[in-house]
Scaffold this active site. Sequence first.
Site, PDB file in Angstrom:
ATOM      1  N   LYS A   9       0.853  -1.185   0.000  1.00  0.00           N
ATOM      2  CA  LYS A   9       0.000   0.000   0.000  1.00  0.00           C
ATOM      3  C   LYS A   9       0.887   1.233   0.000  1.00  0.00           C
ATOM      4  CE  LYS A   9      -3.685   2.254   2.557  1.00  0.00           C
ATOM      5  NZ  LYS A   9      -4.651   2.112   3.644  1.00  0.00           N
TER       6      LYS A   9
ATOM      7  N   ARG B 286     -10.850   9.610   1.798  1.00  0.00           N
ATOM      8  CA  ARG B 286     -10.748  10.244   3.113  1.00  0.00           C
ATOM      9  C   ARG B 286     -11.907  11.212   3.335  1.00  0.00           C
ATOM     10  NH1 ARG B 286      -4.154  10.861   3.157  1.00  0.00           N
ATOM     11  NH2 ARG B 286      -3.757   8.614   2.971  1.00  0.00           N
TER      12      ARG B 286
ATOM     13  N   LYS C 262       0.918   9.892   5.586  1.00  0.00           N
ATOM     14  CA  LYS C 262       1.078   8.534   6.103  1.00  0.00           C
ATOM     15  C   LYS C 262       2.391   7.902   5.639  1.00  0.00           C
ATOM     16  CE  LYS C 262      -3.904   7.725   6.658  1.00  0.00           C
ATOM     17  NZ  LYS C 262      -5.016   6.768   6.560  1.00  0.00           N
TER      18      LYS C 262
ATOM     19  N   GLU D 247       7.586  -6.266   1.205  1.00  0.00           N
ATOM     20  CA  GLU D 247       6.324  -6.251   1.959  1.00  0.00           C
ATOM     21  C   GLU D 247       5.446  -7.446   1.571  1.00  0.00           C
ATOM     22  OE1 GLU D 247       5.116  -4.743   4.406  1.00  0.00           O
ATOM     23  OE2 GLU D 247       6.120  -2.828   4.639  1.00  0.00           O
TER      24      GLU D 247
ATOM     25  N   LYS E 170      -2.109  -1.565  -3.918  1.00  0.00           N
ATOM     26  CA  LYS E 170      -3.006  -0.408  -3.877  1.00  0.00           C
ATOM     27  C   LYS E 170      -2.206   0.870  -3.894  1.00  0.00           C
ATOM     28  CE  LYS E 170      -5.999   1.776  -0.562  1.00  0.00           C
ATOM     29  NZ  LYS E 170      -6.412   1.834   0.799  1.00  0.00           N
TER      30      LYS E 170
ATOM     31  N   SER F  57     -10.188   5.400  -4.751  1.00  0.00           N
ATOM     32  CA  SER F  57     -11.122   6.507  -4.932  1.00  0.00           C
ATOM     33  C   SER F  57     -10.621   7.556  -5.925  1.00  0.00           C
ATOM     34  CB  SER F  57     -11.388   7.156  -3.576  1.00  0.00           C
ATOM     35  OG  SER F  57     -10.177   7.560  -2.959  1.00  0.00           O
TER      36      SER F  57
ATOM     37  N   TYR G 111     -14.900   0.897  -7.304  1.00  0.00           N
ATOM     38  CA  TYR G 111     -16.192   1.572  -7.109  1.00  0.00           C
ATOM     39  C   TYR G 111     -17.059   1.436  -8.361  1.00  0.00           C
ATOM     40  CZ  TYR G 111     -13.611   3.233  -3.125  1.00  0.00           C
ATOM     41  OH  TYR G 111     -12.857   3.257  -1.982  1.00  0.00           O
TER      42      TYR G 111
HETATM   43  C1  PBG Z   1      -7.401   3.327   5.376  1.00  0.00           C
HETATM   44  C2  PBG Z   1      -7.788   3.044   3.980  1.00  0.00           C
HETATM   45  C3  PBG Z   1      -7.622   3.952   2.942  1.00  0.00           C
HETATM   46  C4  PBG Z   1      -8.189   3.376   1.821  1.00  0.00           C
HETATM   47  C5  PBG Z   1      -8.673   2.118   2.186  1.00  0.00           C
HETATM   48  N1  PBG Z   1      -8.398   1.927   3.539  1.00  0.00           N
HETATM   49  C6  PBG Z   1      -7.083   5.321   2.923  1.00  0.00           C
HETATM   50  C7  PBG Z   1      -5.841   5.672   3.578  1.00  0.00           C
HETATM   51  O1  PBG Z   1      -4.946   4.848   3.773  1.00  0.00           O
HETATM   52  O2  PBG Z   1      -5.727   6.843   3.940  1.00  0.00           O
HETATM   53  C8  PBG Z   1      -8.246   4.048   0.491  1.00  0.00           C
HETATM   54  C9  PBG Z   1      -9.253   3.572  -0.454  1.00  0.00           C
HETATM   55  C10 PBG Z   1      -9.542   4.500  -1.565  1.00  0.00           C
HETATM   56  O3  PBG Z   1      -8.911   5.558  -1.744  1.00  0.00           O
HETATM   57  O4  PBG Z   1     -10.468   4.172  -2.318  1.00  0.00           O
HETATM   58  N2  PBG Z   1      -6.906   2.368   6.161  1.00  0.00           N
END
Ligand code: PBG
Length: 353
Positions: free
Chosen positions: A217, A227, A243, A259, A274, A300, A339
């Site tokens: 990730k 968010r 993050k 990872e 991701k 997203s 989505y």
């Molecule tokens: C948080 C989480 C995130 C997403 C899924 N789980 C966002 C982040 O790490 O800030 C993102 C999914 C998306 O953007 O569609 N644990």
Amino acid sequence: MVRTVSKNATETSMEGHFKQELIRRPRRLRRTPAIRGLVRETVLTPEDLIAPLFVIDGEGKPEPVESMPGVRRLTIPDLVRECRELRDLGIPAAALFPRMDPALKDARGTAALDPDGLTLRAVRAVKEAVPELALLTDIALDPFTTHGHDGVLNAAETEVDNDATVEILCEMAVLHARAGVDFTAPSDMMDGRVGAIRKALDAAGFSGTGILAYSVKFASAYYGPFRDAVGSASAAGTRLLDKQGYQLNPANRREALTEASLDEAEGADILMVKPAGAYLDIIRDVREQTRLPVAAYQVSGEYAQIHAAARLGWLDLESIRDESLLAIKRAGADMILTYFAKEAARRSIGGGT
Ligand code: PBG
């Protein structure tokens, strides 16, 4: 005179020669829809899709998410209806994300361990009504913390405390397993959490509950609209919640594979990459490194980008949607969180006929 004639003759025969020599004509396989169908290498089916869904408490109407056209936060009864629709479309799974009432958030994300919390109630309701739909839940603290981070902070509040967070995540995973999820999906990127969650699940008698690990990730700006949807950015008071202390640097390919192999060794059942679209090389790398199923999350921001361009009339929504999903599958993903799941499931996507 003689020279000119012979020059012309040579030119003509070279042209003929070229035609004869052109034995390989790949266009033969693209001549008709029937032939294109026969040689198609990648097909996306509803079975490949996992629908991410946002859930809210109360009895209100669905709340549209502004930066994600067509996506709404659903109350539990609406969520159950949506899950029935997914099942009827042949989509095998959904991933649930709660949007918490800000009044329930605190610095330690205490609400994540509420045995009657929103996510757990949602899981029970869906599992009762649509038991055949596989359910995934996010294991991370960001919907529950006032600062919006995926874990608890250290005493100096300078970074997320790895081991303290993992302990909480283990408890959270056991609660989710008890509520009936098929897969817990740790999305926090803490070190060692997959192994710890596996042990905790087994110790609590949930050896059949799986782990779909957000293994690779990246610290990505593509999560912005999500968010907004879960309210973790506003909680932190900034749209660009940083993050980088736990999510991967987008520049790093070898580290991504490290990872993935750690999560595999720790007992993950499925490895996820991701975001997806900007990381197709990483999906391919992970695919080649492991024999486990590989998931990819079209996040997203990828969804928002496609919608924004379509709204401006600059790109065709359906074509780009299908092409983006096909590319993720072709890169090596066995399953895709998107989505677009419902719309994509309504048609078989094979790259056009
Ligand atoms: C948080 C989480 C995130 C997403 C899924 N789980 C966002 C982040 O790490 O800030 C993102 C999914 C998306 O953007 O569609 N644990």
